[in-house]
Design a protein around this motif. Structure first.
Motif, PDB file in Angstrom:
ATOM      1  N   GLY A 118       7.440  11.969 -13.124  1.00 50.40           N
ATOM      2  CA  GLY A 118       6.800  11.826 -11.824  1.00 50.40           C
ATOM      3  C   GLY A 118       5.303  11.580 -11.959  1.00 50.40           C
ATOM      4  O   GLY A 118       4.726  10.764 -11.230  1.00 50.40           O
ATOM      5  N   VAL A 119       4.679  12.276 -12.892  1.00 49.48           N
ATOM      6  CA  VAL A 119       3.243  12.090 -13.140  1.00 49.48           C
ATOM      7  C   VAL A 119       2.967  10.684 -13.667  1.00 49.48           C
ATOM      8  O   VAL A 119       2.047   9.991 -13.210  1.00 49.48           O
ATOM      9  CB  VAL A 119       2.722  13.144 -14.137  1.00 49.48           C
ATOM     10  CG1 VAL A 119       1.286  12.830 -14.556  1.00 49.48           C
ATOM     11  CG2 VAL A 119       2.807  14.532 -13.539  1.00 49.48           C
ATOM     12  N   ILE A 120       3.779  10.245 -14.629  1.00 49.08           N
ATOM     13  CA  ILE A 120       3.569   8.923 -15.223  1.00 49.08           C
ATOM     14  C   ILE A 120       3.819   7.814 -14.204  1.00 49.08           C
ATOM     15  O   ILE A 120       3.041   6.853 -14.100  1.00 49.08           O
ATOM     16  CB  ILE A 120       4.470   8.741 -16.457  1.00 49.08           C
ATOM     17  CG1 ILE A 120       4.063   9.724 -17.566  1.00 49.08           C
ATOM     18  CG2 ILE A 120       4.400   7.302 -16.977  1.00 49.08           C
ATOM     19  CD1 ILE A 120       4.998   9.731 -18.759  1.00 49.08           C
ATOM     20  N   ARG A 121       4.900   7.944 -13.430  1.00 45.43           N
ATOM     21  CA  ARG A 121       5.206   6.908 -12.434  1.00 45.43           C
ATOM     22  C   ARG A 121       4.106   6.791 -11.386  1.00 45.43           C
ATOM     23  O   ARG A 121       3.784   5.692 -10.933  1.00 45.43           O
ATOM     24  CB  ARG A 121       6.535   7.226 -11.753  1.00 45.43           C
ATOM     25  CG  ARG A 121       7.758   7.015 -12.622  1.00 45.43           C
ATOM     26  CD  ARG A 121       9.013   7.001 -11.778  1.00 45.43           C
ATOM     27  NE  ARG A 121      10.205   6.984 -12.599  1.00 45.43           N
ATOM     28  CZ  ARG A 121      11.012   8.025 -12.764  1.00 45.43           C
ATOM     29  NH1 ARG A 121      10.732   9.178 -12.178  1.00 45.43           N
ATOM     30  NH2 ARG A 121      12.091   7.924 -13.518  1.00 45.43           N
ATOM     31  N   ALA A 122       3.552   7.927 -10.991  1.00 41.53           N
ATOM     32  CA  ALA A 122       2.493   7.905  -9.979  1.00 41.53           C
ATOM     33  C   ALA A 122       1.244   7.202 -10.495  1.00 41.53           C
ATOM     34  O   ALA A 122       0.564   6.482  -9.751  1.00 41.53           O
ATOM     35  CB  ALA A 122       2.165   9.325  -9.546  1.00 41.53           C
ATOM     36  N   ALA A 123       0.933   7.400 -11.772  1.00 44.57           N
ATOM     37  CA  ALA A 123      -0.290   6.832 -12.332  1.00 44.57           C
ATOM     38  C   ALA A 123      -0.079   5.459 -12.962  1.00 44.57           C
ATOM     39  O   ALA A 123      -0.993   4.627 -12.968  1.00 44.57           O
ATOM     40  CB  ALA A 123      -0.860   7.795 -13.384  1.00 44.57           C
ATOM     41  N   ARG A 124       1.114   5.224 -13.530  1.00 49.23           N
ATOM     42  CA  ARG A 124       1.396   3.990 -14.264  1.00 49.23           C
ATOM     43  C   ARG A 124       2.781   3.454 -13.852  1.00 49.23           C
ATOM     44  O   ARG A 124       3.728   3.457 -14.641  1.00 49.23           O
ATOM     45  CB  ARG A 124       1.371   4.238 -15.772  1.00 49.23           C
ATOM     46  CG  ARG A 124       0.050   4.783 -16.304  1.00 49.23           C
ATOM     47  CD  ARG A 124      -1.023   3.696 -16.283  1.00 49.23           C
ATOM     48  NE  ARG A 124      -2.252   4.151 -16.916  1.00 49.23           N
ATOM     49  CZ  ARG A 124      -3.279   4.693 -16.263  1.00 49.23           C
ATOM     50  NH1 ARG A 124      -3.200   4.865 -14.942  1.00 49.23           N
ATOM     51  NH2 ARG A 124      -4.374   5.062 -16.909  1.00 49.23           N
ATOM     52  N   PRO A 125       2.930   2.996 -12.614  1.00 49.06           N
ATOM     53  CA  PRO A 125       4.253   2.590 -12.112  1.00 49.06           C
ATOM     54  C   PRO A 125       4.874   1.410 -12.856  1.00 49.06           C
ATOM     55  O   PRO A 125       6.099   1.238 -12.816  1.00 49.06           O
ATOM     56  CB  PRO A 125       3.971   2.228 -10.648  1.00 49.06           C
ATOM     57  CG  PRO A 125       2.507   1.940 -10.586  1.00 49.06           C
ATOM     58  CD  PRO A 125       1.879   2.854 -11.597  1.00 49.06           C
ATOM     59  N   ASP A 126       4.072   0.604 -13.538  1.00 48.82           N
ATOM     60  CA  ASP A 126       4.609  -0.572 -14.227  1.00 48.82           C
ATOM     61  C   ASP A 126       4.989  -0.299 -15.678  1.00 48.82           C
ATOM     62  O   ASP A 126       5.551  -1.174 -16.344  1.00 48.82           O
ATOM     63  CB  ASP A 126       3.583  -1.712 -14.189  1.00 48.82           C
ATOM     64  CG  ASP A 126       3.274  -2.171 -12.771  1.00 48.82           C
ATOM     65  OD1 ASP A 126       4.190  -2.118 -11.928  1.00 48.82           O
ATOM     66  OD2 ASP A 126       2.117  -2.559 -12.510  1.00 48.82           O
ATOM     67  N   ASP A 127       4.683   0.895 -16.181  1.00 48.09           N
ATOM     68  CA  ASP A 127       4.967   1.215 -17.579  1.00 48.09           C
ATOM     69  C   ASP A 127       6.419   1.667 -17.758  1.00 48.09           C
ATOM     70  O   ASP A 127       7.016   2.271 -16.858  1.00 48.09           O
ATOM     71  CB  ASP A 127       4.042   2.320 -18.075  1.00 48.09           C
ATOM     72  CG  ASP A 127       2.603   1.848 -18.212  1.00 48.09           C
ATOM     73  OD1 ASP A 127       2.340   0.667 -17.954  1.00 48.09           O
ATOM     74  OD2 ASP A 127       1.744   2.683 -18.575  1.00 48.09           O
ATOM     75  N   ALA A 128       6.967   1.395 -18.936  1.00 47.87           N
ATOM     76  CA  ALA A 128       8.290   1.885 -19.303  1.00 47.87           C
ATOM     77  C   ALA A 128       8.176   3.299 -19.860  1.00 47.87           C
ATOM     78  O   ALA A 128       7.112   3.708 -20.336  1.00 47.87           O
ATOM     79  CB  ALA A 128       8.934   0.971 -20.331  1.00 47.87           C
ATOM     80  N   VAL A 129       9.280   4.034 -19.812  1.00 54.20           N
ATOM     81  CA  VAL A 129       9.322   5.403 -20.328  1.00 54.20           C
ATOM     82  C   VAL A 129      10.603   5.604 -21.133  1.00 54.20           C
ATOM     83  O   VAL A 129      11.681   5.177 -20.721  1.00 54.20           O
ATOM     84  CB  VAL A 129       9.278   6.440 -19.184  1.00 54.20           C
ATOM     85  CG1 VAL A 129       9.377   7.852 -19.749  1.00 54.20           C
ATOM     86  CG2 VAL A 129       8.023   6.283 -18.354  1.00 54.20           C
ATOM     87  N   LEU A 130      10.472   6.239 -22.284  1.00 46.47           N
ATOM     88  CA  LEU A 130      11.626   6.691 -23.059  1.00 46.47           C
ATOM     89  C   LEU A 130      11.585   8.204 -23.090  1.00 46.47           C
ATOM     90  O   LEU A 130      10.670   8.796 -23.665  1.00 46.47           O
ATOM     91  CB  LEU A 130      11.585   6.131 -24.484  1.00 46.47           C
ATOM     92  CG  LEU A 130      12.718   6.595 -25.415  1.00 46.47           C
ATOM     93  CD1 LEU A 130      14.070   6.146 -24.886  1.00 46.47           C
ATOM     94  CD2 LEU A 130      12.499   6.068 -26.838  1.00 46.47           C
TER      95      LEU A 130
END
Length: 261
Positions: free
Chosen positions: A55-67
């Protein structure tokens, strides 16, 4: 969009701290276990912490991928920017009531943070310098040191390099006992401790750990702090032969000579 390394470090720290809050809040409760096979499992704390970090990453970096360790790949797998998330490194410790755990958040080849949920510390890097943030205190630079002579050795399976290399054999090496003292904490928080001078080195078998959700953040910290980081064969850590992270060249050289013999 181009982001600065300082901004990415702030995202990594925020994500790791948010995950640590969840891990700390759920500690000591009876938690549902999710079987992964071969004796491995996750708990509800792993899952909830990962959701919070994402949730933190999506809010700050919505275009980035996550593993994520629990949720797998999300976003474009071939994206330039990918975050690696291990929401609770040391699940078995945690489930047994042991507080030696870590929360790892890393941008591949960039910023990273390792939070100690119970120690009140976050170790972080912007990819070039490395620091520790303690509750209520100013950030302090991470300074590796071999003074403790403590070497953390990961004894958890798998053992892809056996019989050529087995970490347990390193502990039995006569020179090891004369030079170092072994520790086995079973969490990659130990890598942050190498960067901070609380461990002289860390050794584990394995493949290419630089892109692992478990190890990427700790490796980034060690490199930024100035540690010597290689595989167990002395080659690049990315070559797929485990990991030796040492506070200095002398400690690294001693360990490599023991491993090779």
């Amino acid at each position: 969009m181009i982001h600065s390394s300082d901004d990415d470090a702030a995202v990594a720290v925020a994500g790791a701290r948010a995950g640590a809050d969840v891990v700390r809040t759920l500690y000591g409760r009876r938690l549902h276990r999710i079987d992964k096979g071969d004796g491995d499992f996750a708990t509800a704390a792993d899952v909830e912490a990962e959701k919070t970090i994402l949730g933190v990453i999506r809010a700050a970096r919505p275009d980035d991928a996550v593993l994520g360790e629990e949720g797998g790949q999300q976003g474009a797998a071939g994206g330039v920017r990918q975050w690696l998330v291990d929401p609770l490194c040391g699940t078995l410790n945690y489930a047994a009531g042991n507080m030696l755990v870590a929360v790892n958040v890393a941008l591949r080849d960039g910023a990273a943070a390792v939070a100690d949920p119970f120690g009140g510390e976050v170790f972080f890097t912007d990819g070039e310098t490395a620091w520790v943030r303690r509750d209520g205190a100013d950030d302090a630079p991470l300074v590796p040191s071999s003074a403790t002579r403590l070497v953390d050795v990961n004894l958890d399976p798998p053992f892809p390099s056996a019989p050529g290399f087995r970490a347990v054999d390193l502990l039995a090496h006569p020179e090891f006992a004369g030079r170092f003292r072994p520790r086995v904490v079973s969490t990659t928080l130990a890598l942050a401790w190498v960067a901070a001078g609380r461990r002289a080195a860390y050794v584990t078998d394995g493949g290419d750990l630089s892109g692992s959700v478990h190890f990427a953040a700790g490796i980034a910290l060690c490199r930024a702090a100035g540690c010597v980081v290689t595989g167990i064969d002395g080659g690049p850590a990315e070559a797929g032969r485990g990991l030796v992270a040492a506070a200095d060249t002398e400690t690294h050289g001693l360990l490599m000579s023991m491993i090779r013999s």
